[in-house]
Write an enzyme that holds these catalytic residues in place. Structure first.
Site, PDB file in Angstrom:
ATOM      1  N   ALA A  67       0.785  -1.090  -0.093  1.00 47.90           N
ATOM      2  CA  ALA A  67       0.106  -0.078  -0.195  1.00 47.90           C
ATOM      3  C   ALA A  67       0.820   1.528   0.237  1.00 47.90           C
ATOM      4  CB  ALA A  67      -0.983   0.099   1.349  1.00 47.90           C
ATOM      5  N   THR A  68       1.970   1.232   0.596  1.00 49.81           N
ATOM      6  CA  THR A  68       2.851   2.302   0.477  1.00 49.81           C
ATOM      7  C   THR A  68       2.995   2.792  -0.992  1.00 49.81           C
ATOM      8  OG1 THR A  68       3.952   1.627   2.508  1.00 49.81           O
ATOM      9  CG2 THR A  68       5.292   3.290   1.288  1.00 49.81           C
ATOM     10  N   ASN A 146      -5.937   3.330  11.107  1.00 51.22           N
ATOM     11  CA  ASN A 146      -5.251   2.009  11.492  1.00 51.22           C
ATOM     12  C   ASN A 146      -5.181   1.923  13.279  1.00 51.22           C
ATOM     13  OD1 ASN A 146      -3.522   4.254  10.159  1.00 51.22           O
ATOM     14  ND2 ASN A 146      -2.020   3.272  11.285  1.00 51.22           N
ATOM     15  N   GLN A 176      -7.007  -0.908   5.614  1.00 49.77           N
ATOM     16  CA  GLN A 176      -7.676  -1.528   6.805  1.00 49.77           C
ATOM     17  C   GLN A 176      -9.214  -1.489   6.690  1.00 49.77           C
ATOM     18  OE1 GLN A 176      -6.037  -2.240   9.369  1.00 49.77           O
ATOM     19  NE2 GLN A 176      -4.149  -1.213   9.337  1.00 49.77           N
ATOM     20  N   SER A 191      -3.436  -3.677   0.693  1.00 51.54           N
ATOM     21  CA  SER A 191      -2.352  -4.307   1.033  1.00 51.54           C
ATOM     22  C   SER A 191      -2.741  -5.776   1.361  1.00 51.54           C
ATOM     23  CB  SER A 191      -1.799  -3.616   2.124  1.00 51.54           C
ATOM     24  OG  SER A 191      -0.514  -4.235   2.700  1.00 51.54           O
ATOM     25  N   GLY A 192      -1.623  -6.726   0.707  1.00 51.99           N
ATOM     26  CA  GLY A 192      -2.001  -8.128   1.250  1.00 51.99           C
ATOM     27  C   GLY A 192      -1.739  -8.724   2.628  1.00 51.99           C
ATOM     28  N   HIS A 193      -0.579  -8.022   3.240  1.00 51.93           N
ATOM     29  CA  HIS A 193      -0.523  -8.556   4.556  1.00 51.93           C
ATOM     30  C   HIS A 193      -1.398  -8.237   5.667  1.00 51.93           C
ATOM     31  CE1 HIS A 193       1.651  -5.332   6.277  1.00 51.93           C
ATOM     32  NE2 HIS A 193       1.863  -4.926   5.292  1.00 51.93           N
ATOM     33  N   THR A 229       9.017  -6.626 -13.017  1.00 53.05           N
ATOM     34  CA  THR A 229       8.515  -8.149 -13.461  1.00 53.05           C
ATOM     35  C   THR A 229       7.357  -8.341 -12.376  1.00 53.05           C
ATOM     36  OG1 THR A 229      10.732  -8.822 -14.526  1.00 53.05           O
ATOM     37  CG2 THR A 229       9.055 -10.699 -13.495  1.00 53.05           C
ATOM     38  N   CYS A 311       3.228   0.823  12.579  1.00 56.47           N
ATOM     39  CA  CYS A 311       4.018   1.237  11.471  1.00 56.47           C
ATOM     40  C   CYS A 311       4.795   2.601  11.869  1.00 56.47           C
ATOM     41  CB  CYS A 311       3.248   1.830  10.529  1.00 56.47           C
ATOM     42  SG  CYS A 311       2.559   0.640   9.392  1.00 56.47           S
TER      43      CYS A 311
HETATM   44  N1  PLP Z   1      -1.992   2.701   4.990  1.00 56.87           N
HETATM   45  C1  PLP Z   1      -2.626   2.018   6.170  1.00 56.87           C
HETATM   46  C2  PLP Z   1      -3.796   2.503   6.742  1.00 56.87           C
HETATM   47  C3  PLP Z   1      -1.721   1.320   6.779  1.00 56.87           C
HETATM   48  O1  PLP Z   1      -2.415   0.681   7.976  1.00 56.87           O
HETATM   49  C4  PLP Z   1      -0.583   0.607   6.507  1.00 56.87           C
HETATM   50  C5  PLP Z   1       0.091  -0.122   7.150  1.00 56.87           C
HETATM   51  O2  PLP Z   1       0.158  -0.312   8.453  1.00 56.87           O
HETATM   52  C6  PLP Z   1      -0.101   1.164   5.095  1.00 56.87           C
HETATM   53  C7  PLP Z   1      -0.767   2.256   4.306  1.00 56.87           C
HETATM   54  C8  PLP Z   1       1.232   0.626   4.571  1.00 56.87           C
HETATM   55  O3  PLP Z   1       0.893  -0.621   3.918  1.00 56.87           O
HETATM   56  P1  PLP Z   1       2.054  -1.611   3.269  1.00 56.87           P
HETATM   57  O4  PLP Z   1       2.586  -2.111   4.610  1.00 56.87           O
HETATM   58  O5  PLP Z   1       1.388  -2.593   2.515  1.00 56.87           O
HETATM   59  O6  PLP Z   1       2.920  -0.720   2.758  1.00 56.87           O
END
Ligand code: PLP
Length: 363
Positions: A67-68, A146, A176, A191-193, A229, A311
């Site tokens: 997601a970043t 988050n 989230q 985001s996958g994780h 890739t 984070c």
């Molecule tokens: N945006 C939100 C609201 C998040 O909670 C997070 C990760 O905690 C991110 C973005 C970043 O996601 P990623 O770890 O996939 O880069």
């Protein structure tokens, strides 16, 4: 072990693990290769893309490293493509750094940034739309915060913003909120994780008709928007996680009720997550015990929670203030974030060890 830090990351589900390993072993071709192995890889990616498109509606899905990257692509890409539409960005004071920092950078480069805090507005969606004018190129707003679980009705926000200025691009950081609340936006980051998929894979949904300048230049994969890739195994893992996601609003609400009831019986605990929050995230402050002390005391019992947001690595993020949480309460805030596997028994064990921690550490 009791894992209650699912907003930081989730345990990969068995289906995602199987999809990753199977794809690595049997489908390791480069999706750009013209031979059969390449075509097989491209087919896996296309199937995953269709699964995700099914969650978002009419538009394209691009796979990213997380997601970043999705947020950076959306924010920089939209402002570059649509810069003739104006130089004002409307956003919130509760964004994750993955959106807040790219927006700060645009601010340094001359964009006019308006940041609204939920604490200042009874009707947050209307306030954000009110801030939009004919110079507003972008609205960037998270779907679910988050740290507290605070939820924005992004479907309503989208409608209100477009009514005010149809040209304004709406970006939603839905990390989230994906699979938890209804979504809409011109650009949606996931985001996958955070949904029991692998780390290092995310996606950006781009609504039909919306254009974006690429962040990365290279081989021109994914319609030139995201060169590099494609990690076919991670994409397969993400798709498996989406297809098998087991989180359920009603079940989360039961768990939240159980936890909140237990917390209400402990002296000096205040709830930071209101009714406007998703039920899988519960943020509360424990008077007289700093977050990190409680976190490590729980860790001794193999109970894993978070202080604020994982984070921000223990640094005060400034986000609690956007919800009117005092510095003192932010300093003693604990975030419990649940998964479909969380049980009442686990929450009871957590409550017991919070009480023991308070007896040991309260100043
Ligand atoms: N945006 C939100 C609201 C998040 O909670 C997070 C990760 O905690 C991110 C973005 C970043 O996601 P990623 O770890 O996939 O880069």
């Amino acid at each position: 072990m009791i894992y209650l830090d699912n907003a930081a990351t989730t345990k990969p589900c068995a289906e995602a693990v199987a999809a990753v390993t199977e794809t690595m072993q049997s489908c390791y071709g480069n999706a750009s290769s013209l031979h059969k192995l390449g075509i097989n890889a491209a087919n896996v990616i296309n199937a995953a893309r269709r699964t995700l498109q099914g969650k978002f509606g009419d538009g394209d899905v691009y796979f990213t490293s997380g997601a970043t990257e999705s947020n950076n692509t959306a924010i920089f890409g939209a402002c570059e493509t649509y810069r003739r539409n104006g130089n004002k960005i409307v956003t919130t004071a509760m964004e994750h750094p993955a959106a807040a920092n790219p927006i700060d950078k645009l601010g340094e480069n001359g964009y006019d940034i308006v940041r609204l805090a939920p604490k200042d507005h009874e009707d947050f969606e209307a306030a954000l739309a009110d801030a939009v004018d004919d110079k507003t190129v972008l609205v960037s707003c998270m779907a679910v915060n988050n740290e507290t679980g605070f939820t924005v009705d992004v479907k309503r926000l989208y409608k209100l913003v477009k009514r005010k200025n149809a040209k304004t691009i709406v970006h939603i950081d839905a990390v989230q909120g994906f699979l938890k609340i209804p979504l809409d936006g011109d650009l949606i980051s996931i985001s996958g994780h955070k949904i029991h998929g692998p780390k290092g894979i995310g996606a950006l949904f781009v609504k039909k008709g919306v254009r974006l300048s690429p962040l990365l230049l290279g081989g021109g994969q994914q319609k030139k928007l995201r060169s590099g890739t494609e990690p076919v195994e991670l994409i397969a893992g993400l798709e498996a996680a989406v297809k098998t996601y087991r989180g359920n609003k009603e079940r989360f609400a039961e768990l939240k009720e159980h936890l909140v009831k237990g917390l209400s019986e402990i002296d000096g605990v205040t709830l930071n997550s209101t009714d406007k929050c998703v039920p899988n995230i519960v943020n509360f402050s424990i008077r007289g015990v700093r977050s990190e002390i409680m976190l490590h005391s729980l860790e001794e019992q193999e109970i894993y929670v978070s202080s604020g947001s994982a984070c921000s690595k223990g640094k005060t993020s400034g986000v609690p203030a956007a919800f009117g949480i005092s510095d003192k309460d932010a300093d003693s805030a604990i975030r419990v974030s649940m998964s479909a596997e969380t049980t009442e028994e686990e929450l009871d064990t957590l409550l017991l060890h919070i009480k023991k921690g308070i007896e040991r550490f309260r100043r």
